[in-house]
Design a protein around this motif. Structure first.
Motif, short mmCIF file in Angstrom:
data_model
loop_
_atom_site.label_atom_id
_atom_site.label_comp_id
_atom_site.label_asym_id
_atom_site.label_seq_id
_atom_site.Cartn_x
_atom_site.Cartn_y
_atom_site.Cartn_z
N SER A 1 0.71 -1.04 -0.07
CA SER A 1 -0.04 0.13 0.07
C SER A 1 0.89 1.21 -0.07
CB SER A 1 -0.88 -0.12 1.28
OG SER A 1 -1.27 1.42 1.54
N SER A 2 0.66 2.20 -1.11
CA SER A 2 1.62 3.11 -1.08
C SER A 2 1.01 4.46 -0.27
CB SER A 2 1.67 3.92 -2.38
OG SER A 2 0.41 4.32 -2.82
N ALA A 3 -0.40 4.27 0.59
CA ALA A 3 -0.53 5.22 1.37
C ALA A 3 0.11 4.91 2.95
CB ALA A 3 -2.12 5.35 1.59
N LEU B 1 -9.72 1.23 4.26
CA LEU B 1 -8.60 1.58 3.66
C LEU B 1 -7.49 1.75 4.70
CD1 LEU B 1 -9.93 4.69 1.67
CD2 LEU B 1 -9.44 2.53 0.74
N VAL B 2 -6.21 1.08 4.06
CA VAL B 2 -5.14 1.42 4.94
C VAL B 2 -4.30 2.65 4.34
CG1 VAL B 2 -4.63 -1.05 5.78
CG2 VAL B 2 -3.76 -0.38 3.47
N PRO B 3 -3.86 3.29 5.40
CA PRO B 3 -3.26 2.98 6.64
C PRO B 3 -4.41 3.39 7.84
CG PRO B 3 -2.32 4.92 6.07
CD PRO B 3 -3.18 4.62 4.76
N ALA B 4 -4.03 2.83 9.12
CA ALA B 4 -4.89 3.50 10.03
C ALA B 4 -3.70 3.53 11.28
CB ALA B 4 -5.87 2.93 10.54
N GLN C 1 -6.38 8.44 7.33
CA GLN C 1 -5.81 9.33 6.10
C GLN C 1 -4.33 9.68 6.46
OE1 GLN C 1 -7.06 10.24 3.47
NE2 GLN C 1 -9.20 9.81 3.77
N SER C 2 -3.54 9.15 5.38
CA SER C 2 -2.05 9.39 5.63
C SER C 2 -1.52 10.51 5.86
CB SER C 2 -1.61 8.61 4.18
OG SER C 2 -1.78 9.27 3.06
N LEU C 3 -2.23 11.53 4.94
CA LEU C 3 -1.53 12.86 5.39
C LEU C 3 -2.04 13.67 6.70
CD1 LEU C 3 -2.12 14.62 1.85
CD2 LEU C 3 0.09 13.89 2.95
N ILE D 1 -3.10 12.10 -8.07
CA ILE D 1 -2.48 10.61 -8.71
C ILE D 1 -3.13 9.54 -8.11
CG2 ILE D 1 -0.50 9.61 -9.19
CD1 ILE D 1 1.10 12.18 -9.13
N HIS D 2 -3.04 9.30 -6.77
CA HIS D 2 -3.07 7.88 -6.43
C HIS D 2 -4.74 7.44 -6.15
CE1 HIS D 2 -4.02 5.55 -2.57
NE2 HIS D 2 -3.10 4.75 -3.18
N PRO D 3 -5.49 8.36 -5.84
CA PRO D 3 -7.07 7.78 -6.10
C PRO D 3 -7.39 7.30 -7.04
CG PRO D 3 -6.91 10.04 -4.88
CD PRO D 3 -5.59 9.93 -5.53
N ASN E 1 -6.04 3.45 -6.95
CA ASN E 1 -6.19 2.68 -6.05
C ASN E 1 -6.74 1.40 -6.39
OD1 ASN E 1 -6.23 1.96 -3.44
ND2 ASN E 1 -8.18 3.23 -2.61
N LEU E 2 -6.48 0.31 -5.52
CA LEU E 2 -7.21 -1.02 -5.89
C LEU E 2 -8.63 -1.00 -6.08
CD1 LEU E 2 -6.54 -4.12 -5.82
CD2 LEU E 2 -7.06 -4.08 -3.17
N ARG E 3 -9.38 -0.50 -5.15
CA ARG E 3 -10.94 -0.76 -5.48
C ARG E 3 -11.33 0.03 -6.80
NH1 ARG E 3 -13.11 3.02 -0.32
NH2 ARG E 3 -12.39 5.07 -1.08
N1 GSH Z 1 -6.72 8.80 1.16
C1 GSH Z 1 -6.18 7.80 1.74
C2 GSH Z 1 -5.99 6.64 0.71
C3 GSH Z 1 -6.00 5.26 1.50
C4 GSH Z 1 -6.01 4.23 0.18
O1 GSH Z 1 -6.56 4.31 -0.56
N2 GSH Z 1 -5.45 2.93 0.75
C5 GSH Z 1 -5.57 1.95 -0.20
C6 GSH Z 1 -4.02 1.31 -0.36
S1 GSH Z 1 -2.96 2.12 -1.07
C7 GSH Z 1 -6.52 0.77 0.34
O2 GSH Z 1 -6.49 0.53 1.40
N3 GSH Z 1 -7.13 0.20 -0.66
C8 GSH Z 1 -8.10 -0.99 -0.31
C9 GSH Z 1 -9.11 -0.96 -1.44
O3 GSH Z 1 -9.04 -0.30 -2.72
O4 GSH Z 1 -10.10 -1.78 -1.19
C10 GSH Z 1 -4.97 8.00 2.71
O5 GSH Z 1 -4.20 8.76 2.31
O6 GSH Z 1 -4.65 7.33 3.65
#
Ligand code: GSH
Length: 216
Positions: free
Chosen positions: A10-12, A54-57, A67-69, A107-109, A112-114
């Protein structure tokens, strides 16, 4: 005691692992496998930790943060004695946050996996289309970051000056993702230079997916 709910790839979560390592904070890793059995993030036990699945927590004593930030800024404020992840001046902080948000929001959203899974099902897009989608949005975002990093006098060995900040915590995991999708960072030389510099630093190396207890 700090406890991080994480997944090695997980990049977050990788962002937060870098921040914890830069600040020299010890923590317990609780792996949440995002693929096994349909994804442990969807199990009730984890929903109690993070309803967004979602991770992380991060748990700090009785407090749970998501929320990572927000987590990284919390760590910076709650543990000020160690390396600062934001610069001391308001303009510097705004620039660092803008670079971090370029990764975390723009970029990331989209990759994301889902989101990628939704392209497969129910939208029934083949793997090739899904990968083209991922590369497109990553490339667009990294190209914009390259321009900002290349033109600014504030860019140093790292995104902002010579010491790592939140911006580097976000950029390096995104570069890892880009490589996974066969994007060549050579197209963005300033990004590539900063990534190479940071990856050679021990806190970044310690946070790398391959070094995690749940690495496969
Ligand atoms: N905006 C969130 C994004 C967290 C996120 O998207 N995590 C991904 C892994 S990088 C996740 O848990 N994905 C699970 C899924 O898509 O089901 C953050 O920055 O923490």
């Amino acid at each position: 005691m700090l406890r991080l709910y994480t997944y090695f790839r997980s990049s977050a979560a990788y962002r937060v692992r870098i921040a914890l390592a830069l600040k020299g904070l010890a923590y317990e890793s609780v792996p949440v496998h995002l693929l096994r059995g349909g994804g442990e993030q969807h199990q009730q036990g984890y929903h109690a930790v993070n309803p967004a699945a979602l991770v992380p927590a991060l748990q700090d004593g009785p407090h749970t943060l998501t929320q990572s930030l927000a987590i990284m800024e919390y760590l910076d404020e709650a543990y000020p004695a160690t390396a600062a992840l934001l610069p001391p001046d308001a303009l510097g902080r705004a620039r660092v946050r803008a670079l971090a948000l370029a990764v975390a929001c723009d970029i990331h959203p989209l990759n994301n996996l889902r989101v990628l899974r939704y392209l497969n099902h129910p939208l029934e897009q083949p793997e090739e289309v899904r990968n083209t989608w991922a590369r497109h949005w990553m490339g667009l975002g990294l190209a914009a970051m390259e321009q900002e990093l290349a033109r600014s006098p504030h860019t140093g060995l790292c995104c902002h000056g010579d010491a790592p900040t939140l911006a580097d915590c976000c950029l390096i995991p995104q570069a890892f993702n880009a490589r996974r999708f066969s994007l060549d960072l050579a197209a963005w030389p300033t990004v590539q230079r900063i990534v190479a510099h940071c990856e050679a630093l021990e806190p970044f190396a310690a946070a790398h997916p391959a070094r995690q207890p749940d690495a496969e």
